[in-house]
Motif scaffolding. Structure first.
Motif, PDB file in Angstrom:
ATOM      1  N   TRP A 175       0.829  -1.201   0.000  1.00 40.62           N
ATOM      2  CA  TRP A 175       0.000   0.000   0.000  1.00 40.62           C
ATOM      3  C   TRP A 175       0.872   1.264   0.000  1.00 40.62           C
ATOM      4  O   TRP A 175       0.618   2.209  -0.739  1.00 40.62           O
ATOM      5  CB  TRP A 175      -0.919  -0.010   1.222  1.00 40.62           C
ATOM      6  N   ARG A 176       1.919   1.252   0.835  1.00 43.22           N
ATOM      7  CA  ARG A 176       2.823   2.409   0.901  1.00 43.22           C
ATOM      8  C   ARG A 176       3.544   2.617  -0.424  1.00 43.22           C
ATOM      9  O   ARG A 176       3.714   3.742  -0.882  1.00 43.22           O
ATOM     10  CB  ARG A 176       3.847   2.223   2.015  1.00 43.22           C
ATOM     11  N   TRP A 177       3.976   1.522  -1.007  1.00 40.82           N
ATOM     12  CA  TRP A 177       4.679   1.630  -2.280  1.00 40.82           C
ATOM     13  C   TRP A 177       3.757   2.201  -3.349  1.00 40.82           C
ATOM     14  O   TRP A 177       4.149   3.073  -4.108  1.00 40.82           O
ATOM     15  CB  TRP A 177       5.208   0.257  -2.715  1.00 40.82           C
ATOM     16  N   ARG A 178       2.518   1.703  -3.415  1.00 42.37           N
ATOM     17  CA  ARG A 178       1.569   2.221  -4.404  1.00 42.37           C
ATOM     18  C   ARG A 178       1.289   3.710  -4.174  1.00 42.37           C
ATOM     19  O   ARG A 178       1.175   4.479  -5.123  1.00 42.37           O
ATOM     20  CB  ARG A 178       0.263   1.427  -4.369  1.00 42.37           C
ATOM     21  N   ARG A 179       1.190   4.090  -2.920  1.00 43.39           N
ATOM     22  CA  ARG A 179       0.958   5.499  -2.607  1.00 43.39           C
ATOM     23  C   ARG A 179       2.150   6.348  -3.050  1.00 43.39           C
ATOM     24  O   ARG A 179       1.987   7.416  -3.640  1.00 43.39           O
ATOM     25  CB  ARG A 179       0.708   5.659  -1.111  1.00 43.39           C
ATOM     26  N   TRP A 180       3.362   5.851  -2.766  1.00 45.24           N
ATOM     27  CA  TRP A 180       4.556   6.568  -3.204  1.00 45.24           C
ATOM     28  C   TRP A 180       4.585   6.661  -4.728  1.00 45.24           C
ATOM     29  O   TRP A 180       4.848   7.718  -5.288  1.00 45.24           O
ATOM     30  CB  TRP A 180       5.827   5.863  -2.711  1.00 45.24           C
ATOM     31  N   ARG A 181       4.312   5.530  -5.402  1.00 48.03           N
ATOM     32  CA  ARG A 181       4.338   5.494  -6.869  1.00 48.03           C
ATOM     33  C   ARG A 181       3.332   6.478  -7.446  1.00 48.03           C
ATOM     34  O   ARG A 181       3.652   7.248  -8.354  1.00 48.03           O
ATOM     35  CB  ARG A 181       4.031   4.084  -7.371  1.00 48.03           C
ATOM     36  N   ASP A 182       2.123   6.485  -6.925  1.00 47.73           N
ATOM     37  CA  ASP A 182       1.103   7.401  -7.435  1.00 47.73           C
ATOM     38  C   ASP A 182       1.505   8.859  -7.210  1.00 47.73           C
ATOM     39  O   ASP A 182       1.281   9.713  -8.069  1.00 47.73           O
ATOM     40  CB  ASP A 182      -0.252   7.107  -6.794  1.00 47.73           C
ATOM     41  N   GLY A 183       2.113   9.132  -6.053  1.00 45.52           N
ATOM     42  CA  GLY A 183       2.590  10.490  -5.783  1.00 45.52           C
ATOM     43  C   GLY A 183       3.705  10.891  -6.731  1.00 45.52           C
ATOM     44  O   GLY A 183       3.751  12.026  -7.218  1.00 45.52           O
ATOM     45  N   ARG A 184       4.604   9.966  -6.985  1.00 48.76           N
ATOM     46  CA  ARG A 184       5.722  10.246  -7.902  1.00 48.76           C
ATOM     47  C   ARG A 184       5.207  10.472  -9.323  1.00 48.76           C
ATOM     48  O   ARG A 184       5.678  11.367 -10.023  1.00 48.76           O
ATOM     49  CB  ARG A 184       6.725   9.089  -7.862  1.00 48.76           C
ATOM     50  N   ILE A 185       4.236   9.683  -9.741  1.00 47.13           N
ATOM     51  CA  ILE A 185       3.644   9.877 -11.067  1.00 47.13           C
ATOM     52  C   ILE A 185       2.995  11.257 -11.149  1.00 47.13           C
ATOM     53  O   ILE A 185       3.124  11.959 -12.156  1.00 47.13           O
ATOM     54  CB  ILE A 185       2.635   8.752 -11.392  1.00 47.13           C
ATOM     55  N   ALA A 186       2.328  11.669 -10.082  1.00 43.53           N
ATOM     56  CA  ALA A 186       1.706  12.999 -10.062  1.00 43.53           C
ATOM     57  C   ALA A 186       2.770  14.094 -10.167  1.00 43.53           C
ATOM     58  O   ALA A 186       2.581  15.084 -10.892  1.00 43.53           O
ATOM     59  CB  ALA A 186       0.880  13.174  -8.794  1.00 43.53           C
ATOM     60  N   GLU A 187       3.891  13.930  -9.462  1.00 44.73           N
ATOM     61  CA  GLU A 187       4.985  14.910  -9.551  1.00 44.73           C
ATOM     62  C   GLU A 187       5.529  14.992 -10.976  1.00 44.73           C
ATOM     63  O   GLU A 187       5.750  16.083 -11.507  1.00 44.73           O
ATOM     64  CB  GLU A 187       6.122  14.527  -8.608  1.00 44.73           C
ATOM     65  N   LEU A 188       5.763  13.829 -11.564  1.00 46.55           N
ATOM     66  CA  LEU A 188       6.301  13.795 -12.927  1.00 46.55           C
ATOM     67  C   LEU A 188       5.311  14.405 -13.920  1.00 46.55           C
ATOM     68  O   LEU A 188       5.717  15.121 -14.847  1.00 46.55           O
ATOM     69  CB  LEU A 188       6.653  12.364 -13.328  1.00 46.55           C
ATOM     70  N   ASN A 189       4.030  14.133 -13.731  1.00 44.76           N
ATOM     71  CA  ASN A 189       3.022  14.739 -14.602  1.00 44.76           C
ATOM     72  C   ASN A 189       3.002  16.256 -14.447  1.00 44.76           C
ATOM     73  O   ASN A 189       2.791  16.981 -15.420  1.00 44.76           O
ATOM     74  CB  ASN A 189       1.637  14.155 -14.321  1.00 44.76           C
ATOM     75  N   GLY A 190       3.229  16.741 -13.228  1.00 41.66           N
ATOM     76  CA  GLY A 190       3.311  18.184 -13.005  1.00 41.66           C
ATOM     77  C   GLY A 190       4.490  18.797 -13.741  1.00 41.66           C
ATOM     78  O   GLY A 190       4.364  19.852 -14.375  1.00 41.66           O
ATOM     79  N   GLU A 191       5.645  18.130 -13.661  1.00 43.08           N
ATOM     80  CA  GLU A 191       6.824  18.605 -14.392  1.00 43.08           C
ATOM     81  C   GLU A 191       6.558  18.599 -15.891  1.00 43.08           C
ATOM     82  O   GLU A 191       6.932  19.528 -16.613  1.00 43.08           O
ATOM     83  CB  GLU A 191       8.030  17.722 -14.083  1.00 43.08           C
ATOM     84  N   ARG A 192       5.903  17.549 -16.336  1.00 42.87           N
ATOM     85  CA  ARG A 192       5.590  17.426 -17.761  1.00 42.87           C
ATOM     86  C   ARG A 192       4.636  18.536 -18.208  1.00 42.87           C
ATOM     87  O   ARG A 192       4.790  19.095 -19.298  1.00 42.87           O
ATOM     88  CB  ARG A 192       4.962  16.059 -17.995  1.00 42.87           C
TER      89      ARG A 192
END
Length: 109
Positions: free
Chosen positions: A61-78
């Protein structure tokens, strides 16, 4: 009709400006593609299917939460890259137009 010798120098500067503008646009596109690849890689990753101590301890669960947060950060940069792309495209087009205008003045185009 003789042309002003300064036009040749102006053309050289305009050519450098055009090359820089197109280079900045290309770098923006490369960075966007790299972020897209990172996002795709994160989306493809998944923890193992068999329960293991990591998953039992809530790590999945923690890993998925981290992954989703990281994807959101990368999408923001994009999104920031893409927002700036319009200005880069206009700058590249303008630099190209300037060079073409100078070439016409010099009789090269």
């Amino acid at each position: 009709m003789t042309t002003d010798p300064r036009l040749a120098r102006l053309r050289a500067v305009a050519d450098l400006a055009r090359a820089r503008a197109w280079s900045e646009l290309a770098e923006n596109r490369r960075a966007d593609a790299a972020l897209g690849a990172q996002i795709d890689a994160l989306r493809e990753q998944a923890p193992g299917t068999a329960p293991d101590p990591f998953q039992c301890a809530g790590g999945d669960w923690r890993w998925r939460r981290w992954r989703d947060g990281r994807i959101a950060e990368l999408n923001g940069e994009r999104a920031r890259l893409r927002a700036g792309r319009d200005a880069l495209e206009r700058a590249a087009a303008l630099a190209t137009a300037r060079l073409q205008a100078i070439d016409r003045l010099l009789g090269n185009g």
